[in-house]
Scaffold this motif. Sequence first.
Motif, short mmCIF file in Angstrom:
data_model
loop_
_atom_site.label_atom_id
_atom_site.label_comp_id
_atom_site.label_asym_id
_atom_site.label_seq_id
_atom_site.Cartn_x
_atom_site.Cartn_y
_atom_site.Cartn_z
N VAL A 171 7.18 52.72 33.10
CA VAL A 171 6.57 51.50 32.56
C VAL A 171 5.16 51.79 32.06
CG1 VAL A 171 6.05 49.07 32.99
CG2 VAL A 171 7.91 50.18 34.23
N LEU A 172 4.42 52.59 32.80
CA LEU A 172 3.05 52.93 32.40
C LEU A 172 3.05 53.72 31.09
CD1 LEU A 172 1.48 53.91 35.85
CD2 LEU A 172 0.96 51.87 34.49
N GLU A 173 4.00 54.62 30.93
CA GLU A 173 4.08 55.41 29.69
C GLU A 173 4.25 54.53 28.47
OE1 GLU A 173 7.11 58.38 29.95
OE2 GLU A 173 6.22 59.35 31.72
N LEU A 174 4.92 53.39 28.65
CA LEU A 174 5.15 52.46 27.54
C LEU A 174 4.01 51.46 27.36
CD1 LEU A 174 8.95 51.76 28.07
CD2 LEU A 174 7.89 53.31 26.43
N GLY A 175 2.97 51.55 28.20
CA GLY A 175 1.84 50.65 28.07
C GLY A 175 2.04 49.29 28.69
N GLY A 176 3.08 49.15 29.53
CA GLY A 176 3.31 47.87 30.20
C GLY A 176 3.92 46.84 29.27
N ALA A 232 10.16 36.05 25.67
CA ALA A 232 11.07 37.19 25.47
C ALA A 232 10.41 38.52 25.82
CB ALA A 232 11.61 37.23 24.04
N GLN A 233 9.32 38.49 26.59
CA GLN A 233 8.60 39.72 26.92
C GLN A 233 9.40 40.65 27.83
OE1 GLN A 233 7.41 36.61 27.40
NE2 GLN A 233 6.62 36.32 29.46
N ASP A 234 10.24 40.06 28.69
CA ASP A 234 11.04 40.92 29.57
C ASP A 234 12.11 41.66 28.76
OD1 ASP A 234 12.08 38.30 29.20
OD2 ASP A 234 13.52 38.60 30.80
N TRP A 235 12.79 40.97 27.85
CA TRP A 235 13.80 41.62 27.00
C TRP A 235 13.16 42.73 26.18
CZ3 TRP A 235 16.89 38.82 22.55
CH2 TRP A 235 18.00 39.59 22.20
N ASP A 236 11.98 42.48 25.64
CA ASP A 236 11.25 43.50 24.89
C ASP A 236 10.97 44.73 25.76
OD1 ASP A 236 9.28 44.43 22.67
OD2 ASP A 236 8.01 44.31 24.45
N MET A 237 10.54 44.50 27.01
CA MET A 237 10.24 45.61 27.90
C MET A 237 11.50 46.41 28.22
SD MET A 237 7.69 46.95 29.80
CE MET A 237 8.26 48.50 29.17
N TRP A 238 12.60 45.72 28.51
CA TRP A 238 13.83 46.42 28.85
C TRP A 238 14.35 47.23 27.66
CZ3 TRP A 238 11.67 45.26 32.78
CH2 TRP A 238 11.70 44.05 33.47
N LEU A 239 14.21 46.69 26.47
CA LEU A 239 14.64 47.42 25.27
C LEU A 239 13.79 48.66 25.05
CD1 LEU A 239 15.41 44.44 22.87
CD2 LEU A 239 17.01 46.28 23.44
N ARG A 240 12.49 48.55 25.23
CA ARG A 240 11.63 49.72 25.06
C ARG A 240 11.93 50.79 26.11
NH1 ARG A 240 6.13 48.75 25.57
NH2 ARG A 240 6.32 46.60 26.30
N LEU A 241 12.26 50.37 27.32
CA LEU A 241 12.69 51.33 28.34
C LEU A 241 14.03 51.97 27.94
CD1 LEU A 241 11.78 49.31 31.55
CD2 LEU A 241 10.92 51.60 31.02
N ALA A 242 14.96 51.14 27.45
CA ALA A 242 16.29 51.66 27.09
C ALA A 242 16.23 52.62 25.91
CB ALA A 242 17.22 50.49 26.76
N ALA A 243 15.20 52.50 25.07
CA ALA A 243 15.05 53.41 23.93
C ALA A 243 14.74 54.84 24.39
CB ALA A 243 13.95 52.91 23.01
N LYS A 244 14.18 54.98 25.61
CA LYS A 244 13.75 56.30 26.10
C LYS A 244 14.51 56.78 27.33
CE LYS A 244 9.64 57.81 26.09
NZ LYS A 244 8.20 58.07 26.37
N TYR A 245 15.01 55.83 28.14
CA TYR A 245 15.52 56.19 29.46
C TYR A 245 16.93 55.67 29.69
CZ TYR A 245 10.50 56.86 30.17
OH TYR A 245 9.18 57.26 30.05
N SER A 246 17.59 56.28 30.66
CA SER A 246 18.93 55.84 31.06
C SER A 246 18.85 54.74 32.11
CB SER A 246 19.72 57.02 31.63
OG SER A 246 19.99 57.98 30.63
N PHE A 247 19.86 53.86 32.10
CA PHE A 247 19.98 52.76 33.06
C PHE A 247 21.16 53.04 33.97
CE2 PHE A 247 16.95 50.96 30.45
CZ PHE A 247 16.73 49.60 30.59
N VAL A 248 21.12 52.44 35.17
CA VAL A 248 22.28 52.45 36.05
C VAL A 248 22.49 51.03 36.57
CG1 VAL A 248 20.90 53.16 38.07
CG2 VAL A 248 23.37 53.50 38.07
N ALA A 249 23.75 50.59 36.59
CA ALA A 249 24.08 49.23 36.99
C ALA A 249 24.48 49.15 38.46
CB ALA A 249 25.21 48.69 36.12
N VAL A 250 24.06 48.08 39.11
CA VAL A 250 24.56 47.72 40.44
C VAL A 250 25.47 46.52 40.22
CG1 VAL A 250 23.96 46.83 42.71
CG2 VAL A 250 22.51 48.57 41.63
N PRO A 251 26.79 46.69 40.27
CA PRO A 251 27.72 45.61 39.94
C PRO A 251 27.85 44.58 41.06
CG PRO A 251 28.93 47.57 40.54
CD PRO A 251 27.48 47.95 40.58
#
Length: 325
Positions: A169-174, A182-201
């Motif tokens: 998160v710090l690397e992306l400037g918060g 829509a700031q949370d969606w923006d943050m998750w998209l910027r994370l997804a552009a660089k990093y992998s996600f894992v789901a807890v179903p």
Amino acid sequence: MHKINNEALKISVVIPAYNCEKTIKTTIESVLKQTFTNFELIIINDGSKDATLDKIAQIHDPRIKVFSYPNAGGNVSRNRGLHHAVGEFVSFIDADDLWTPDKLQVQLQALQNNVDAQVAYSWTDYINENGEIFLSGTHITANGDVYEKLLINNFLESGSNPLIYREAVLELGGFDESLPAAQDWDMWLRLAAKYSFVAVPSVQILYRLSANSVSSNLAKQEKYCLQVITNAYHAKDLNNKSILKLSMTNLYKYLTCKALNRPHNRQKGIAAAGFLWKYFIYDYSRFKRTTFTLKLLLKISIIIFLPDNLSTNFFDNRKAVNLKT
């Protein structure tokens, strides 16, 4: 990132708090009841003018740290909490949402078991002002590169969901402090552009919807969600118009249903009609979903043409009958 010993792990939980005297205690308690206990709880008091600080003071736990600032909004508060944080992992929770007791533990285990992932997320259900579940979330399971799926549908559904490596998160400037919605969606998209996600179903996030919530401002939601969609689409040079159209379809489906949530009034009904039309325009499968569209149109008509109290009572009574049958 490599696995590390459980004894050395520490999570920072951040709560941005503004005039939330009615819900802050239950939110804090849902964090303190976590089965994983090696965390700090950072509460950023964003210039509250009600009894928020008094409610917080009633809870005694050495893991709680409170910092007060002049009012600056949720994004600034999240970033302030992020910079106070010392944990290797960070998770944010809004001051009216709840977590199930195993949320941190299971998400942390998911990250340990998937060393390429930097973000773990869970499923969400929706609660009302009384804390009662009244709506299921999307319950989507996506792992690895989730960028396109996340652009089509914000399946994390709120800012109270993921557990993230703090450095990511710090690397992306918060969080983007220029976005009022829509700031949370923006943050998750910027994370997804660089990093992998894992789901807890599993449902571990209980997201509270209320008439006064920030997310209830539909015009603002539309404007800034469109901005986030456009920026994210061009940021990755996707060149796939179907992805963009699907994203727009889901946005207007969401906004239509959001406008039709109680309390009902004519203004929200008119807004829902506008959103439904845009949903119909963007939806490739519009003629396969005529029953769904007609049901929405009927509900919109009732809300627009009946007095507010009658339309609200009508749908409340229908819901009560459905619950009994």
